[in-house]
Design a protein around this motif. Structure first.
Motif: not given
Length: 439
Positions: A407-412, A42-45, A24-27, A65-70
């Motif tokens: 934003e899309p989430i792609r499953a590996a 603001t976009p998370p990246e 629930g707290s994920a940006p 880890a998900r957004w190295p540019g953040a």
């Protein structure tokens, strides 16, 4: 004040909180919720994220880890927990995280402003001065489009739990040995549970919490029931405190809790009519209906709150990416169970197509715009089909049966086994070696 902070710090060093991720707290979630009600963020990246009370980083490290540019900054009063988080970040190879052992009241102004500020499990568990400072910090450090997430204990649900807390503290105020204090607290509840008159209010309250006291993890019981500070409040009083600092209420992280429809309350109920057009009054009423004890509220700058609309903007739905998985419960009517046990009913062919497509894509997301086009093409009646699907998707979102993202989430693609990112695999390896209190 410093003495009280020292005692709180010692309690968290003695019983480090299990540091986990809170969906629930994920940006990304905060961004999607704000978008549904009319606000952009603001976009998370490229976001700057501040977490107050970050413990060992279990909530903020996965985002980094998900957004190295953040850029992520975590703050906690417990040096022991910060040391754990710093070691975990190093094991994950993260370079976009700073974890600081300090009080939020002593935060360096040079850290600048943030697009998202997260305070999970802090507000109710600190002195009044720190609660005020937390909200002031959010107002001062949020960017103009910034969003804050604050979780806290609320009345009326916590009225009953206060009886349990008071009983656990009965003759048990010596904090020099935290483990002994917890053992005595558990004994007291067991004793009162055995001796309370069957059928009495006290017995009912104890009966409702006895399993939690018996089997709850030590860190949870120590900080929820035995902590020096635990100050629940009514939702309306929390909002008033926010407004004093230039903030205002936006929404709940748990969208389904915001609307009377979720509780099957008839719209012509006089109590509901009295709340017409007043979202805060409605939600305070629903807190009493459900005996709510915990909230996860989203905040924004007061001037932005004027643009919030508490009916989902359907024109914005096609911009979302959705995730969900479903189990069929019955054929007539066709009922399905989605995420978190939420139940929905399918009435049209397009509804079933939506559920099937989302289920097949899980744990990745599907772009609703593409899904709408596919369904319209197959059914052959584009506009009515799209309108029906959009209405159904709105129902899925408000019931909590799906997750929504901008934003899309792609499953590996891992074949028969799931795949996770390299930093999370490194975290898992380090965690197994260290037995650290981080999920």
């Amino acid at each position: 004040m410093s003495l009280l902070n020292d005692r709180i710090r010692q309690s968290y060093d003695a019983f480090p909180y299990r540091s986990s991720a809170f969906a629930g707290s994920a940006p990304e979630h905060l961004r999607a919720v704000a978008y549904l009600f009319g606000l952009d963020s603001t976009p998370p990246e490229r976001a700057r994220v501040l977490e107050l009370g970050c413990a060992g980083g279990g909530n903020c490290l996965p985002f980094a880890a998900r957004w190295p540019g953040a850029e992520v900054v975590g703050v906690d009063i417990s040096p022991a927990q910060i040391a754990t988080g710093q070691a975990a970040a190093q094991a994950m190879g993260l370079t976009n995280v700073r974890l600081l052992a300090t009080s939020l009241t002593e935060l360096d102004a040079d850290l600048g402003q943030f697009d998202y500020i997260i305070a999970h499990g802090v507000y109710s568990w600190v002195p009044a001065e720190v609660r005020q400072a937390l909200l002031k910090l959010c107002a001062e450090r949020l960017t103009p489009q910034g969003l804050a997430y604050v979780s806290y204990n609320v009345y009326p649900g916590w009225k009953a739990r206060e009886v349990i807390r008071d009983a656990m503290l009965l003759g048990n105020e010596d904090r020099s040995d935290p483990q002994r204090q917890l053992d005595r607290a558990r004994y007291m509840i067991e004793f009162l549970h055995r001796r309370a008159t069957p059928g009495s209010l006290t017995h009912k309250l104890l009966d409702a919490q006895i399993d939690t006291v018996r089997h709850g993890r030590a860190h949870y019981l120590a900080h929820e029931y035995l902590e020096i500070c635990n100050a629940p409040c009514y939702f309306r009083d929390f909002v008033a405190a926010c407004r004093e600092q230039g903030l205002d209420y936006l929404a709940e992280a748990e969208l389904s809790s915001m609307f009377a429809e979720h509780y099957a309350i008839a719209p012509d109920e006089p109590a509901l009519r009295a709340c017409a057009g007043d979202q805060l009054a409605l939600e305070q009423l629903l807190d009493f209906v459900t005996q709510r004890s915990f909230r996860q509220s989203l905040l924004c700058h007061a001037e932005r709150a004027k643009a919030v609309h508490y009916r989902i903007k359907r024109a914005r739905l096609p911009d979302l990416h959705l995730a969900g998985r479903f189990v069929e419960l019955s054929e007539r009517p066709q009922r399905w169970q989605g995420l978190d046990g939420a139940q929905v009913e399918t009435r049209h062919q397009g509804d079933r197509r939506v559920l099937q497509a989302l289920h097949d894509a899980w744990p990745g997301t599907l772009a609703l715009e593409s899904l709408l086009q596919d369904i319209a093409a197959d059914i052959g009646d584009p506009l009515p089909a799209q309108q029906a699907v959009i209405a159904f998707v709105e129902e899925l979102i408000l019931s909590g049966a799906v997750r929504a993202r901008r934003e899309p989430i792609r499953a590996a693609d891992g074949g028969a086994t799931p795949c996770v990112s390299v930093p999370l695999r490194q975290l898992a390896t380090w965690r197994a070696q260290q037995d650290a209190p981080i999920a």
